[in-house]
Design an enzyme around this catalytic site. Structure first.
Site, short mmCIF file in Angstrom:
data_model
loop_
_atom_site.label_atom_id
_atom_site.label_comp_id
_atom_site.label_asym_id
_atom_site.label_seq_id
_atom_site.Cartn_x
_atom_site.Cartn_y
_atom_site.Cartn_z
N PHE A 241 -3.91 -0.64 6.32
CA PHE A 241 -4.49 -1.95 6.02
C PHE A 241 -5.60 -1.86 4.96
CE2 PHE A 241 -2.81 -2.74 10.44
CZ PHE A 241 -1.72 -3.46 10.01
N THR B 121 4.00 1.32 -0.92
CA THR B 121 4.70 1.27 -2.21
C THR B 121 3.83 1.89 -3.30
OG1 THR B 121 5.76 -0.78 -1.45
CG2 THR B 121 5.88 -0.29 -3.81
N ARG C 193 2.31 7.60 6.97
CA ARG C 193 2.50 7.50 8.40
C ARG C 193 3.94 7.11 8.71
NH1 ARG C 193 -1.35 2.92 8.61
NH2 ARG C 193 -0.14 2.61 6.71
N ALA D 220 -3.72 0.58 11.83
CA ALA D 220 -5.15 0.86 11.72
C ALA D 220 -6.00 -0.24 12.33
CB ALA D 220 -5.54 1.08 10.26
N TRP E 27 6.94 -0.66 -8.51
CA TRP E 27 7.99 -1.36 -7.75
C TRP E 27 9.21 -1.60 -8.65
CZ3 TRP E 27 10.29 -6.30 -8.06
CH2 TRP E 27 11.03 -6.70 -6.93
N LYS F 147 8.03 -7.07 9.94
CA LYS F 147 7.49 -6.44 8.74
C LYS F 147 8.51 -5.59 7.99
CE LYS F 147 3.59 -4.07 6.77
NZ LYS F 147 2.80 -2.86 6.92
N LYS G 206 0.83 -1.21 0.00
CA LYS G 206 0.00 0.00 0.00
C LYS G 206 0.87 1.26 0.00
CE LYS G 206 -3.00 -0.22 3.12
NZ LYS G 206 -1.96 0.21 4.02
N PHE H 89 3.54 -7.87 -9.73
CA PHE H 89 4.77 -8.52 -9.28
C PHE H 89 5.33 -9.24 -10.49
CE2 PHE H 89 7.23 -11.48 -6.49
CZ PHE H 89 7.93 -10.49 -5.81
#
Lengths: 587, 587
Positions: free
Chosen positions: A323, A82, A103, A295, A439, A114, A80, A411
């Site tokens: 999220f 990214t 954030r 969140a 990405w 993570k 998200k 991806f």
């Protein structure tokens, strides 16, 4: 140097990109910041003096407002941030003046499983190490202000226990008579320190505190973090901090930070934290960083202040809500937008082939474990089944009145047939859809997404809240559970029921907002329910009151306010190059 | 605006003085700092890039090195930082290029009873609010790095308890088998949070940690603070952090942060903290701020790095060692100077009429209580008797081979006869003496002191350590107890005796330094023994090992590593002006 995400870890890309990082003054100039408004904190990080800048900008025209949310993620996250960074880069390629608003990461995940929350591949913000390791100290300020309240509370309980009224009166202190069984506040630490979840404090002599049960919560779940996220000015923050309910007295009265005479000192620790932080994307676009993630157990939104400034400094402000749409977007919609008065012009839903396959019944996805071939080879059956989750999130966003844009966060193992299938399903739901390769390719890879967002922003907007603040809390929870989560109903524990009735009876609390606490790993309260589960009941176990932030917090299911550090934590890989001072291994 | 300390609180003087504060770039220029060496962190605070600056300066000529210590203080403190600032101002008035080097205040005292540690009156450093409220976040970095070690340790204990060897081996983890009864490290928090002194952690299910006794210590007493104070480079800090002993295994082996694979990540949190902070005095002289206070329970010295830089950037570096000569100066002399290789050219002993009267048998002095008239009216009898304490401290400094300069930190209620009496006694001890009125008059008031210090610095220097590192620890403690504290002997508890024998048997530890923990309120271990007590025995209750910092820590008497917040704490007075963002009430 060619930056190749298929060959380099995110931190290696960041390190290489930082060779060409722009001075933060140059980024500040892009935002039109004037003398004294930009406060450099090192060469590539700054704070923005909110009070001064807001004074100049409050009547300025506003740009478009785009929120980025997602489908229900795997525990690896579905990119998200990214995508937020990628969309900013893509809008930049289109010649717009985009600004990102994200954030600040919590040290809990950073050092646990993570990793970095700066985005990934060629869609990251830099400099990575300061961003990941505390930035300008806002979270430390929150931890400190929070713990100072606990110091004040526990010291007060000890002194009231040890001294008589006469002695207390001499120093102008009136007995608060705190009920040790009804202390609401925990201590704060920004790590996944599960061993501090349930503790006994105050052991020893009568000079070693007042013995009672206590515990820690992760800093990002602190009410002060919520206050930072929703405050509109220093004055507003000062007042909110003073309203925090830390305990109840034996006679049932609220005990606030103001009662403890510690609210001014707490605010003193938070003055600088009110100013949003400024960094940049790899391609040199401005990114505001302010307030915290999580969140699931917190509001989990970038601050109202950052968005209020950002939307007046560029023509697209891309913000992120934590999220998936059931969690982060629901709070963005019904909580954050109510505080800011802003309305989103478009909402992006990030989806990955990987997560959709998992929702279709694919093998479990766990951090640190290699992915099953189901995820790296074409599998249209799993994917199609899993798209039920995407459909559910599209419908959540539609209920807000804003058109969703599905972003397939591509991806390199995805196939064309897989992307085509998702596009077809999005189209059936009447949602725009774009494949994005930010990405791998940065802004150039996000042009299709950026164009779809620009188009969506021109559409007519029917944004409205899911519920009015006149609606009783139980009805609000029922509305969220059934319309957003897809539950059949809600079940209240005895404790939660008692608390919600008490809050409902308080005319001030009654009109406050509501911030759900629920797992992000399912549309339901149970992380094992994948896809779009139906025929289940949402259990409300507890209700907290964040009277300073201005909301009640129903807690669904067995979710902890202090996550645990796993057996193979990320800190094992993190180190420092002692010659250059560069941090390595932030993953 | 006339700045009158008799009419204004310290924070009001600071606020007024900050109207004319110099940009930090101007202060950096005074130090000859070059491109990239000064890292502004806001308009009036900066970090100095140590690695880069040291590279340029390491062969530069050095200025004079002056340490400021004191007689045994009252709980109010006797103005050591004020005198340090005053001396810097006084040297400035004499046309020298002086630099101050002080310690960053701990939030414990700031929010409790002691208040600001920026000096006072017209001898302060500014800006006061950032200085007092965390500055550039070094202490938060220490708190975080310290707690990350505890997160790693406690999570590891939990996982080793829950999982079998096979599962641990899969993630490359070998059982450490930590003995829960022999965990050495506590958690850290930079507040006086007595209720966290003794706690039980890990309560709940097997996913909620490993249940055991634990506790918190104040951040300034953390071994990481000690490491920051003594490290000579990033490489050195990295190695020291990896050597910290956090526990022992059930078979008696050391468990270090390196064993927990958390030392690299801890260092990552500390990279920026290695760079000293720069602020200024009210009269615009440079002040380095680095590492922490609390010479009673910690090394309590400004960092070696700050002094190594500072002595090459000006012609007088005035540094400060915490509390009185028995505590702070002894550690400066036998510990800090050994790490830095520097030798002081002069040592200032700060004395006040108030403290000397207390040592002569005056009524007890307590924070928050009005002073007895004995202290505000002339009383030569009490004063003369109390000068035994001054004599003892003069003799401590003389044993180091450096000539002391007694500084009477003048208060406006002092009388001429009182000052004359102290001057006479100093003269009898063959020590220089100067009355200084820096509090009331700034640098102009400190000219006599500055002249005495300049003169002392020209004297021949016979500086040598009290003991060699070949000397066994028990002999070292005996030497300090009898020659410095004035004890008749030393008594070791069984636990301390066992530990010191173990350390003595370790060839690496055997050669390490030694850092005493003892109350600062008496030359003895008992705060009630005033003056220059004799005929008492020093009890050693415990011995800690700071293997990373490189010293053993004998603990004398009943002293706590986590002070308590009093019943009338300073946070009650602290607040924020919400219009200007200025912090008020820092006292």
């Amino acid at each position: 140097m060619k930056l190749d995400p298929t060959q380099m870890a995110d931190w290696q890309i960041a390190e290489a990109a930082e060779q060409n990082i722009k001075p933060i003054q140059e980024i500040g100039a892009k935002l039109g910041l004037q003398e004294g408004e930009l406060i450099p904190m090192g060469p590539a990080v700054a704070k923005i003096n909110y009070t001064q800048t807001w004074k100049r900008l409050k009547d300025a025209p506003t740009g478009k407002y785009v929120d980025v949310t997602a489908i229900t993620p795997t525990p690896l996250g579905e990119g998200k941030t990214t995508t937020t960074m990628g969309l900013v880069e893509g809008l930049g390629v289109l010649g717009k003046k985009p600004i990102g608003a994200i954030r600040q990461p919590s040290s809990g995940p950073t050092f646990n499983i993570k990793g970095s929350a700066a985005g990934g591949g060629l869609a990251q913000c830099i400099p990575l190490a300061p961003f990941s390791l505390g930035l300008t100290g806002d979270f430390d300020a929150i931890t400190n202000a929070h713990n100072l309240a606990m110091v004040a509370l526990t010291a007060r309980m000890q002194h009231e226990n040890n001294y008589d009224d006469e002695r207390l009166a001499k120093i102008g202190i009136k007995r608060l008579d705190v009920d040790p069984e009804r202390v609401q506040l925990k201590w704060a630490m920004d790590f996944c320190a599960q061993s501090l979840r349930n503790i006994t404090i105050g052991k020893g002599s009568k000079m070693d505190g007042y013995e009672m049960e206590s515990g820690f919560q992760i800093t990002v779940s602190s009410e002060i973090m919520a206050i930072l996220a929703v405050a509109s000015s220093l004055k507003d923050m000062r007042e909110r901090i003073g309203k925090m309910v830390v305990a109840y007295s034996r006679s049932g009265a609220e005990v606030t930070t103001a009662d403890l005479e510690v609210d001014g000192a707490m605010t003193a620790l938070m003055v600088d934290a009110l100013n949003p932080n400024l960094v940049q994307t790899i391609e040199g676009n401005p990114v505001l960083v302010h307030a915290g993630p999580f969140a699931n157990i917190a509001i989990g939104q970038n601050s109202v202040i950052a968005d209020m400034l950002g939307i007046r400094m560029g023509d697209y402000l891309v913000t992120e809500s934590g999220f998936a749409a059931d969690i982060g977007f629901e709070k963005f919609w019904n909580l954050k937008c109510r505080y800011s008065g802003l309305k989103p012009d478009a909402v992006v839903i990030v989806a990955t082939v990987r997560a959709l396959k998992m929702h279709g019944g694919g093998p479990s996805v766990k951090p640190g474990k290699p992915l099953d071939p189901a995820y790296t080879e074409e599998n249209l059956k799993l994917l199609e089944k899993g798209c039920a989750n995407l459909t559910a999130h599209i419908n959540i966003v539609k209920q807000s009145g804003v058109s969703p844009v599905v972003c397939i966060n591509g991806f390199y193992t995805d196939t064309q047939a897989e992307h085509d299938l998702i596009r077809r399903i999005a189209k059936e739901q009447d949602a725009r859809c774009a494949v994005s390769e930010h990405w791998l390719k940065g802004g150039e890879g996000a042009v299709e997404l950026a164009e779809a967002v620009v188009e969506a922003c021109e559409e007519e907007n029917h944004f409205e809240y899911l519920y009015d603040l006149d609606m009783p809390f139980k009805d609000r929870v029922h509305a969220i559970a059934t319309k957003i989560y897809g539950a059949s109903g809600v079940e209240w524990s005895e404790a939660a029921d008692k608390k919600i009735s008490m809050f409902e009876a308080d005319p001030e609390i009654k009109q406050m907002g509501m911030c759900m606490v629920k797992t992000h790993l399912s549309l339901s309260h149970n992380p094992d329910f994948k896809g779009a589960p139906s025929g289940w009941i949402l259990p409300i176990r507890d209700v907290l009151i964040y009277k300073g932030a201005g909301f009640v917090v129903p807690v669904a299911g067995d979710i902890k306010l202090l996550p645990g550090t796993g057996s193979n934590p990320g800190f094992r890989q993190i180190d420092v190059d002692v010659e250059t001072g560069k941090v390595t291994g932030l993953f």
